[in-house]
Write a protein that holds these residues in place. Structure first.
Motif, short mmCIF file in Angstrom:
data_model
loop_
_atom_site.label_atom_id
_atom_site.label_comp_id
_atom_site.label_asym_id
_atom_site.label_seq_id
_atom_site.Cartn_x
_atom_site.Cartn_y
_atom_site.Cartn_z
N LYS A 184 0.83 -1.21 0.00
CA LYS A 184 0.00 0.00 0.00
C LYS A 184 0.86 1.27 0.00
CE LYS A 184 -2.48 -1.69 3.52
NZ LYS A 184 -2.20 -3.12 3.45
N MET A 185 1.80 1.34 0.93
CA MET A 185 2.62 2.55 1.06
C MET A 185 3.66 2.65 -0.06
SD MET A 185 2.27 4.86 3.33
CE MET A 185 1.02 5.04 4.56
N VAL A 212 8.66 -2.50 3.46
CA VAL A 212 8.07 -3.78 3.87
C VAL A 212 7.52 -3.62 5.28
CG1 VAL A 212 9.63 -5.14 2.44
CG2 VAL A 212 10.24 -4.72 4.83
N THR A 242 -1.73 7.10 6.11
CA THR A 242 -2.46 6.51 4.97
C THR A 242 -3.03 7.51 3.95
OG1 THR A 242 -4.41 6.25 6.36
CG2 THR A 242 -3.07 4.30 6.02
N PRO A 251 5.15 7.88 7.53
CA PRO A 251 4.07 8.50 6.75
C PRO A 251 2.69 8.15 7.35
CG PRO A 251 4.88 6.54 5.64
CD PRO A 251 5.53 6.57 6.99
N GLN A 303 5.17 -10.61 -4.58
CA GLN A 303 3.94 -10.90 -5.34
C GLN A 303 3.51 -9.69 -6.14
OE1 GLN A 303 0.81 -12.91 -3.04
NE2 GLN A 303 2.42 -13.41 -1.57
N PRO A 352 7.28 -4.06 9.24
CA PRO A 352 8.41 -4.13 10.18
C PRO A 352 8.86 -5.57 10.45
CG PRO A 352 6.72 -2.63 11.00
CD PRO A 352 6.17 -3.26 9.77
N ILE A 385 10.50 3.44 5.78
CA ILE A 385 9.23 3.93 6.33
C ILE A 385 8.62 2.89 7.27
CG2 ILE A 385 8.74 5.46 4.36
CD1 ILE A 385 6.55 3.28 3.60
N MET A 386 9.44 1.92 7.71
CA MET A 386 8.91 0.88 8.59
C MET A 386 8.62 1.45 9.98
SD MET A 386 11.26 -2.44 7.78
CE MET A 386 12.83 -1.60 8.00
N ALA A 387 7.38 1.23 10.44
CA ALA A 387 7.01 1.72 11.77
C ALA A 387 7.87 1.01 12.82
CB ALA A 387 5.53 1.44 12.02
N GLU A 402 9.65 -7.21 -4.91
CA GLU A 402 8.30 -7.45 -4.40
C GLU A 402 7.93 -8.90 -4.70
OE1 GLU A 402 5.72 -5.86 -2.64
OE2 GLU A 402 4.81 -7.81 -3.03
N1 NAP Z 1 -0.17 1.69 6.18
C1 NAP Z 1 0.08 2.65 7.08
O1 NAP Z 1 -0.79 3.33 7.64
C2 NAP Z 1 1.49 2.97 7.44
C3 NAP Z 1 1.76 4.17 8.09
C4 NAP Z 1 3.08 4.45 8.42
C5 NAP Z 1 4.07 3.55 8.11
N2 NAP Z 1 3.77 2.40 7.49
C6 NAP Z 1 4.83 1.45 7.21
O2 NAP Z 1 4.92 1.21 5.85
C7 NAP Z 1 5.41 -0.11 5.65
C8 NAP Z 1 4.57 -0.78 4.58
O3 NAP Z 1 3.22 -0.84 5.03
P1 NAP Z 1 2.05 -1.23 4.01
O4 NAP Z 1 0.78 -0.90 4.70
O5 NAP Z 1 2.36 -0.68 2.67
O6 NAP Z 1 2.26 -2.83 4.01
P2 NAP Z 1 1.93 -3.86 2.85
O7 NAP Z 1 0.79 -3.36 2.01
O8 NAP Z 1 1.82 -5.22 3.48
O9 NAP Z 1 3.24 -3.81 1.94
C9 NAP Z 1 4.43 -4.48 2.22
C10 NAP Z 1 4.89 -5.16 0.92
O10 NAP Z 1 6.20 -5.69 1.10
C11 NAP Z 1 6.23 -6.97 0.52
N3 NAP Z 1 7.32 -7.79 1.12
C12 NAP Z 1 7.26 -8.64 2.17
N4 NAP Z 1 8.49 -9.18 2.39
C13 NAP Z 1 9.33 -8.66 1.48
C14 NAP Z 1 10.72 -8.84 1.20
N5 NAP Z 1 11.48 -9.63 1.93
N6 NAP Z 1 11.25 -8.14 0.17
C15 NAP Z 1 10.48 -7.30 -0.56
N7 NAP Z 1 9.16 -7.11 -0.33
C16 NAP Z 1 8.59 -7.77 0.65
C17 NAP Z 1 4.87 -7.52 0.82
O11 NAP Z 1 4.60 -8.61 -0.01
P3 NAP Z 1 3.63 -9.80 0.54
O12 NAP Z 1 2.28 -9.17 0.68
O13 NAP Z 1 3.73 -10.84 -0.50
O14 NAP Z 1 4.19 -10.22 1.87
C18 NAP Z 1 3.98 -6.31 0.54
O15 NAP Z 1 3.65 -6.19 -0.83
C19 NAP Z 1 5.32 -0.84 7.00
O16 NAP Z 1 6.62 -1.02 7.54
C20 NAP Z 1 4.54 0.10 7.87
O17 NAP Z 1 5.01 0.09 9.21
C21 NAP Z 1 2.50 2.09 7.12
#
Ligand code: NAP
Length: 278
Positions: free
Chosen positions: A23-24, A79, A130, A128, A48, A81, A104-106, A46
């Motif tokens: 998503k991010m 990714v 959403t 960041p 998938q 955290p 950007i990992m929390a 990535e």
């Molecule tokens: N969403 C929020 O509100 C928010 C706010 C602030 C910070 N963040 C931070 O932003 C980061 C991403 O969040 P998100 O919501 O975008 O999560 P997300 O949608 O789950 O995205 C993470 C992506 O990384 C992939 N991934 C997993 N293991 C990997 C690896 N070893 N190498 C490369 N890619 C890999 C995942 O693939 P699979 O799905 O196949 O595992 C997924 O597509 C997190 O660390 C979070 O703490 C998010």
């Protein structure tokens, strides 16, 4: 759905590696492309990849590249955290002497990242939120001691693709940042949910109450965004003495009211953030 104020990404030279395009990461990638970064300058790791990434790969983006990695200008880690231990070894292979690593990992601290990356790596940790999905997020960034002015500018430009950017110098503030703006969208959505339920309790049909609550929260947010005056003034502007809004605010600002609850909620989130960071 874009409501983006598109500014060019600045002079980004070399290659950008995005690790994790969920998503991010996906929102950031979309913002960078809109700001003029060329698909051939980008590598994405990535597991998938979806349709969008596959289409970009046909336009020159390198998807899960094989072979010996070359040092990148910047590596962005997006990714979860909990995936960090698995992802960081591949991040390290893209790090050269002048590479910027932007995470950007929390909850993953600069200290944690430094342990997993070559010594001397320039690291920026950012939080960041959403609304990034529509280019209207806000990120708070903090850098380690190896960062140059150029790296700082590059980080600001990369983060500006998903909204506004603020910097702090004390990493300890990131727990409060996480509690306020990182988790904050959830509080606003809860407000919309709760207003809808309260409207139903006051006798409105559910669908109408839901629409009224949604548009009131969204419209007020947009008014705040576009207005030059602060939130307190906008609130006072809808509050006539002895009127209906005043009656509601008396409850909300009374003992144990909204301000008290939100202070406790943000304190609880900051404490949880500190616990998770270890
Ligand atoms: N969403 C929020 O509100 C928010 C706010 C602030 C910070 N963040 C931070 O932003 C980061 C991403 O969040 P998100 O919501 O975008 O999560 P997300 O949608 O789950 O995205 C993470 C992506 O990384 C992939 N991934 C997993 N293991 C990997 C690896 N070893 N190498 C490369 N890619 C890999 C995942 O693939 P699979 O799905 O196949 O595992 C997924 O597509 C997190 O660390 C979070 O703490 C998010």
């Amino acid at each position: 759905m874009a409501v983006r104020n598109v500014k060019p990404l600045g002079k980004f030279r070399g290659t950008l590696v995005l690790v994790g395009s969920g998503k991010m990461g996906g929102a950031m990638l979309e913002g960078w492309l809109e700001r003029g970064l060329k698909p051939k300058q980008i590598s994405v790791i990535e597991p998938q990849p979806g349709k969008t990434l596959k289409a970009l790969a046909r336009r020159g983006l390198k998807l899960n590249p094989k072979g010996k990695p070359l040092a990148a200008s910047a590596v962005v880690i997006a990714v979860k955290p909990q995936s960090a231990p698995e992802a960081l070894p591949s991040v390290a292979t893209y790090v050269g002497r002048s590479t910027l690593v932007l995470s950007i990992m929390a909850g993953r601290t600069i200290g944690f990242l430094e342990k997993s990356l070559p010594s001397g790596t320039a690291i920026v940790r950012a939080m960041p939120n959403t609304p990034a999905a529509i280019g209207r997020g806000i990120s708070v960034a903090v850098a380690n001691a190896n960062i140059s002015a150029q790296h700082r500018k590059q980080s600001s430009n990369l983060l500006a693709a998903i909204g506004k950017v603020e910097w702090v110098t004390d990493e300890a503030l990131m727990d409060a940042v996480t509690a306020l703006s990182g988790s904050g969208p959830a509080y606003v959505f809860l407000l919309a949910e709760t207003m809808a339920s309260a409207g139903i309790a006051a006798g409105l049909p559910p669908a109408l109450a839901t629409r009224l609550a949604r548009e009131t929260v969204a419209g007020s947010g947009e008014l705040l965004h576009r207005s030059d005056v602060d939130a307190a003034t906008l609130r006072q502007n809808v509050t006539s003495p002895g009127g209906t809004t005043a009656a509601a605010l008396e409850v909300l600002l009374g003992p144990g009211g909204f301000d008290r609850l939100l202070t406790q909620a943000i304190d609880a989130a900051a404490r949880r953030s500190r616990q998770l960071a270890g």
